[in-house]
Design a protein around this motif. Structure first.
Motif, mmCIF file in Angstrom:
data_model
loop_
_atom_site.group_PDB
_atom_site.id
_atom_site.type_symbol
_atom_site.label_atom_id
_atom_site.label_comp_id
_atom_site.label_asym_id
_atom_site.label_seq_id
_atom_site.Cartn_x
_atom_site.Cartn_y
_atom_site.Cartn_z
ATOM 1 N N MET A 103 0.836 -1.208 0.000
ATOM 2 C CA MET A 103 0.000 0.000 0.000
ATOM 3 C C MET A 103 0.869 1.255 0.000
ATOM 4 O O MET A 103 0.597 2.221 -0.712
ATOM 5 C CB MET A 103 -0.905 -0.003 1.232
ATOM 6 C CG MET A 103 -1.948 -1.109 1.241
ATOM 7 S SD MET A 103 -3.377 -0.755 0.207
ATOM 8 C CE MET A 103 -4.271 0.386 1.264
ATOM 9 N N ALA A 104 1.935 1.217 0.791
ATOM 10 C CA ALA A 104 2.840 2.366 0.841
ATOM 11 C C ALA A 104 3.524 2.575 -0.505
ATOM 12 O O ALA A 104 3.737 3.720 -0.937
ATOM 13 C CB ALA A 104 3.879 2.160 1.941
ATOM 14 N N MET A 105 3.848 1.479 -1.187
ATOM 15 C CA MET A 105 4.464 1.589 -2.507
ATOM 16 C C MET A 105 3.515 2.270 -3.494
ATOM 17 O O MET A 105 3.912 3.178 -4.243
ATOM 18 C CB MET A 105 4.827 0.196 -3.033
ATOM 19 C CG MET A 105 5.285 0.202 -4.488
ATOM 20 S SD MET A 105 5.300 -1.448 -5.219
ATOM 21 C CE MET A 105 5.260 -1.029 -6.965
ATOM 22 N N ILE A 106 2.242 1.847 -3.508
ATOM 23 C CA ILE A 106 1.261 2.466 -4.403
ATOM 24 C C ILE A 106 1.133 3.949 -4.095
ATOM 25 O O ILE A 106 1.022 4.790 -4.998
ATOM 26 C CB ILE A 106 -0.108 1.774 -4.276
ATOM 27 C CG1 ILE A 106 -0.014 0.306 -4.687
ATOM 28 C CG2 ILE A 106 -1.156 2.493 -5.128
ATOM 29 C CD1 ILE A 106 0.384 0.083 -6.119
ATOM 30 N N ASP A 107 1.166 4.297 -2.807
ATOM 31 C CA ASP A 107 1.045 5.699 -2.415
ATOM 32 C C ASP A 107 2.193 6.528 -2.974
ATOM 33 O O ASP A 107 2.013 7.689 -3.349
ATOM 34 C CB ASP A 107 1.012 5.811 -0.886
ATOM 35 C CG ASP A 107 0.202 7.006 -0.408
ATOM 36 O OD1 ASP A 107 -0.494 7.628 -1.233
ATOM 37 O OD2 ASP A 107 0.255 7.301 0.789
ATOM 38 N N VAL A 108 3.391 5.925 -3.046
ATOM 39 C CA VAL A 108 4.553 6.648 -3.576
ATOM 40 C C VAL A 108 4.471 6.762 -5.095
ATOM 41 O O VAL A 108 4.618 7.852 -5.660
ATOM 42 C CB VAL A 108 5.870 5.956 -3.167
ATOM 43 C CG1 VAL A 108 7.052 6.625 -3.880
ATOM 44 C CG2 VAL A 108 6.069 6.022 -1.661
ATOM 45 N N ILE A 109 4.217 5.662 -5.794
ATOM 46 C CA ILE A 109 4.293 5.693 -7.264
ATOM 47 C C ILE A 109 3.110 6.433 -7.889
ATOM 48 O O ILE A 109 3.150 6.773 -9.069
ATOM 49 C CB ILE A 109 4.430 4.285 -7.878
ATOM 50 C CG1 ILE A 109 3.163 3.461 -7.703
ATOM 51 C CG2 ILE A 109 5.641 3.558 -7.318
ATOM 52 C CD1 ILE A 109 3.188 2.132 -8.444
ATOM 53 N N THR A 110 2.051 6.672 -7.102
ATOM 54 C CA THR A 110 0.930 7.462 -7.624
ATOM 55 C C THR A 110 0.845 8.826 -6.938
ATOM 56 O O THR A 110 -0.184 9.517 -7.050
ATOM 57 C CB THR A 110 -0.405 6.703 -7.454
ATOM 58 O OG1 THR A 110 -0.633 6.405 -6.071
ATOM 59 C CG2 THR A 110 -0.395 5.410 -8.250
ATOM 60 N N SER A 111 1.897 9.222 -6.241
ATOM 61 C CA SER A 111 1.967 10.571 -5.685
ATOM 62 C C SER A 111 2.153 11.574 -6.816
ATOM 63 O O SER A 111 2.586 11.222 -7.920
ATOM 64 C CB SER A 111 3.133 10.686 -4.700
ATOM 65 O OG SER A 111 4.373 10.540 -5.380
ATOM 66 N N ASP A 112 1.842 12.836 -6.551
ATOM 67 C CA ASP A 112 2.023 13.852 -7.587
ATOM 68 C C ASP A 112 3.468 13.935 -8.054
ATOM 69 O O ASP A 112 3.738 14.146 -9.247
ATOM 70 C CB ASP A 112 1.556 15.220 -7.074
ATOM 71 C CG ASP A 112 0.054 15.418 -7.247
ATOM 72 O OD1 ASP A 112 -0.611 14.504 -7.780
ATOM 73 O OD2 ASP A 112 -0.455 16.477 -6.846
ATOM 74 N N GLU A 113 4.408 13.772 -7.131
ATOM 75 C CA GLU A 113 5.823 13.831 -7.503
ATOM 76 C C GLU A 113 6.171 12.732 -8.504
ATOM 77 O O GLU A 113 6.801 12.975 -9.537
ATOM 78 C CB GLU A 113 6.708 13.705 -6.261
ATOM 79 C CG GLU A 113 8.194 13.753 -6.569
ATOM 80 C CD GLU A 113 9.062 13.498 -5.343
ATOM 81 O OE1 GLU A 113 10.300 13.551 -5.483
ATOM 82 O OE2 GLU A 113 8.508 13.226 -4.258
ATOM 83 N N ALA A 114 5.733 11.506 -8.202
ATOM 84 C CA ALA A 114 6.041 10.383 -9.088
ATOM 85 C C ALA A 114 5.258 10.484 -10.399
ATOM 86 O O ALA A 114 5.789 10.197 -11.479
ATOM 87 C CB ALA A 114 5.733 9.067 -8.391
ATOM 88 N N LEU A 115 4.001 10.885 -10.316
ATOM 89 C CA LEU A 115 3.188 10.982 -11.531
ATOM 90 C C LEU A 115 3.680 12.080 -12.461
ATOM 91 O O LEU A 115 3.575 11.967 -13.681
ATOM 92 C CB LEU A 115 1.725 11.218 -11.166
ATOM 93 C CG LEU A 115 1.001 10.028 -10.509
ATOM 94 C CD1 LEU A 115 -0.428 10.413 -10.155
ATOM 95 C CD2 LEU A 115 1.022 8.801 -11.400
ATOM 96 N N LYS A 116 4.209 13.144 -11.891
ATOM 97 C CA LYS A 116 4.785 14.200 -12.724
ATOM 98 C C LYS A 116 5.986 13.662 -13.497
ATOM 99 O O LYS A 116 6.146 13.903 -14.700
ATOM 100 C CB LYS A 116 5.195 15.395 -11.870
ATOM 101 C CG LYS A 116 5.635 16.627 -12.667
ATOM 102 C CD LYS A 116 5.846 17.809 -11.722
ATOM 103 C CE LYS A 116 6.094 19.101 -12.509
ATOM 104 N NZ LYS A 116 7.306 19.075 -13.317
ATOM 105 N N LEU A 117 6.846 12.911 -12.799
ATOM 106 C CA LEU A 117 7.998 12.290 -13.453
ATOM 107 C C LEU A 117 7.531 11.331 -14.543
ATOM 108 O O LEU A 117 8.042 11.349 -15.673
ATOM 109 C CB LEU A 117 8.846 11.564 -12.415
ATOM 110 C CG LEU A 117 9.993 10.690 -12.945
ATOM 111 C CD1 LEU A 117 11.032 11.545 -13.653
ATOM 112 C CD2 LEU A 117 10.626 9.900 -11.800
ATOM 113 N N TYR A 118 6.561 10.496 -14.211
ATOM 114 C CA TYR A 118 6.059 9.510 -15.166
ATOM 115 C C TYR A 118 5.444 10.198 -16.384
ATOM 116 O O TYR A 118 5.733 9.846 -17.535
ATOM 117 C CB TYR A 118 5.011 8.627 -14.476
ATOM 118 C CG TYR A 118 4.489 7.496 -15.321
ATOM 119 C CD1 TYR A 118 5.020 6.208 -15.210
ATOM 120 C CD2 TYR A 118 3.469 7.691 -16.248
ATOM 121 C CE1 TYR A 118 4.538 5.162 -15.990
ATOM 122 C CE2 TYR A 118 2.988 6.659 -17.036
ATOM 123 C CZ TYR A 118 3.528 5.397 -16.898
ATOM 124 O OH TYR A 118 3.045 4.369 -17.685
ATOM 125 N N SER A 119 4.599 11.189 -16.150
ATOM 126 C CA SER A 119 3.887 11.850 -17.245
ATOM 127 C C SER A 119 4.829 12.631 -18.146
ATOM 128 O O SER A 119 4.669 12.639 -19.368
ATOM 129 C CB SER A 119 2.811 12.778 -16.682
ATOM 130 O OG SER A 119 1.855 12.047 -15.958
#
Length: 430
Positions: free
Chosen positions: A336-352
């Motif tokens: 659950m903590a992993m999902i919270d990190v990879i779908t955080s705004d910081e991670a999603l900005k990097l991904y997008s």
């Protein structure tokens, strides 16, 4: 997988030696904190990429997973689907089997698997995560089952029509908005010597159906009530689907698509060469195909990506994949903590920004390539239909794809509608 097996064998060896030795002195034991490594088992279609790999989509995902590993002090172990290992089983079938048997912690799921596993109670509710607060409402709608947000994607996948603007201009045609205008364009292309105006494959023709079936449902201001009517049986899915299937039958009858070829063609591989060669003016594909040179990211003509024809104009179609956590996952809290990190705004900005895709976060906007602006503009206006919706009691994307294949294989429109009625009746009787 080899790393995971080795880690398990090593742990078993330590336990065996400890139990056989009969020591009671704590000084002779390895401390639990030192012995145990925090592991999160992830099942997805692809392995972790090589650092020098050119697969941008995979690299973007890996970058966000690395963020989670660093933040949590954990190791994400990739367990990978490969067709040769599972023989005739599809990725979805394997996901269902593994999740039902609690074999992994985190899964990348397609829409039909999200609905099935969510309804079975095999996925955790992610609505309490911090990252869930930033999601676009469309994400919540598509991935909520029985009131629980059971999956979160890293990108919003949008499908559209990829059109050769040069060929439209040569034939004096405007880009179509409605089904009637689309058919007129196809007729004009044939008159100008283009025998088959629409390049099709066996996977994505359902996008035409969704655009026409659900243009009003998702854009008419009465979405919740209409879905409730479908789920109760008061309304019939077949009534929504009939116009789209009738439209496809017309495309087949007029020779605007080659049904026999489409039925055996894989996505892009079947129609891509003719589109790139300027022989076919129209194909359908997903957003990311406009960004990569292995698909349609580099053409010798002006290309635009527009929505599918509908009563409300050009209509993007958006199915949803998503990351999910098994309800009985062995390492559930870390997952659950992993999902919270990879779908955080910081991670999603990097991904997008890496993939140049639409973010599921309402806080993130990424510039797209010029070809995608017509499709992106509609989405930003809030005009689109969902190709998958876990809130509907009949799975949409996979079932519609299969029934469209029946149409390509010679089934009548009414036979296809009977298939939808049977699916709805089955769902109502559960």
């Amino acid at each position: 997988m080899r790393r995971w097996i080795a880690a398990c064998l090593a742990a078993l060896t330590v336990l065996t030696l400890a139990s056989c030795g009969g020591h009671t002195d704590p000084k002779n034991l390895i401390s639990q904190d030192d012995e145990e490594e925090r592991i999160i088992n992830l099942f997805s279609p692809m392995e972790k990429s090589d650092p020098n790999a050119e697969n941008v989509a995979r690299t973007a995902s890996d970058l966000t997973v690395a963020m989670a590993e660093e933040a949590l002090g954990a190791t994400v172990v990739y367990r990978t689907y490969t067709a040769e290992n599972y023989q005739d089983k599809t990725y979805d079938e394997v996901c269902l089997d593994r999740a039902r048997n609690d074999m992994d912690d985190v899964y990348l799921l397609n829409p039909d698997a999200i609905l099935t596993l969510g309804a079975e109670g095999k996925l955790r509710d992610l609505s309490g995560l911090d990252s869930a607060k930033n999601l676009r409402e469309i994400i919540r709608t598509a991935n909520t089952v029985d009131g629980k947000l059971v999956a979160i994607p890293q990108e919003v996948v949008a499908y559209g029509l990829f059109v050769n603007v040069d060929l439209f201009r040569q034939c004096g045609l405007e880009l179509p908005e409605t089904p009637e205008e689309f058919l007129e364009c196809c007729r004009a292309f044939q008159e100008n010597g283009i025998e088959t105006p629409v390049g099709a494959n066996r996977w994505w023709l359902e996008t035409f159906v969704f655009a026409q079936a659900y243009a009003d449902l998702y854009n008419g201001g009465n979405t919740r009530a209409e879905i409730e009517a479908l789920n109760s049986g008061e309304a019939r899915y077949s009534d929504y689907m009939r116009p789209g299937f009738t439209f496809l039958q017309t495309l087949i009858d007029e020779g605007y698509i080659d049904a026999e070829k489409a039925l055996v063609s894989e996505a892009i591989e079947g129609e891509g060469a003719d589109f790139l060669a300027g022989k076919t003016p129209i194909v359908m594909a997903y957003w990311g195909a406009a960004n990569t040179e292995t698909a349609y990211g580099k053409t010798d003509f002006e290309m635009q990506v527009i929505g599918f024809p509908s009563s409300r104009g050009q209509m993007p179609v958006m199915p949803m994949t998503g990351w999910a956590v098994g309800a009985e996952a062995e390492h559930a809290e870390d997952a659950m903590a992993m999902i919270d990190v990879i779908t955080s705004d910081e991670a999603l900005k990097l991904y997008s920004e890496t993939n140049r895709v639409i973010s599921p976060s309402k806080n993130i906007k990424v510039d797209c390539v010029p070809a995608l602006r017509p499709l992106n503009d509609r989405i930003e206006e809030g005009v689109y239909v969902l190709g998958s919706n876990a809130g509907m009691n009949v799975e949409q994307w996979g079932n519609t794809c299969l029934i469209v294949r029946d149409l390509l294989g010679g089934a009548t429109v009414e036979e296809c509608m009977a298939s939808f009625d049977a699916l709805q009746d089955e769902a109502l009787n559960k």
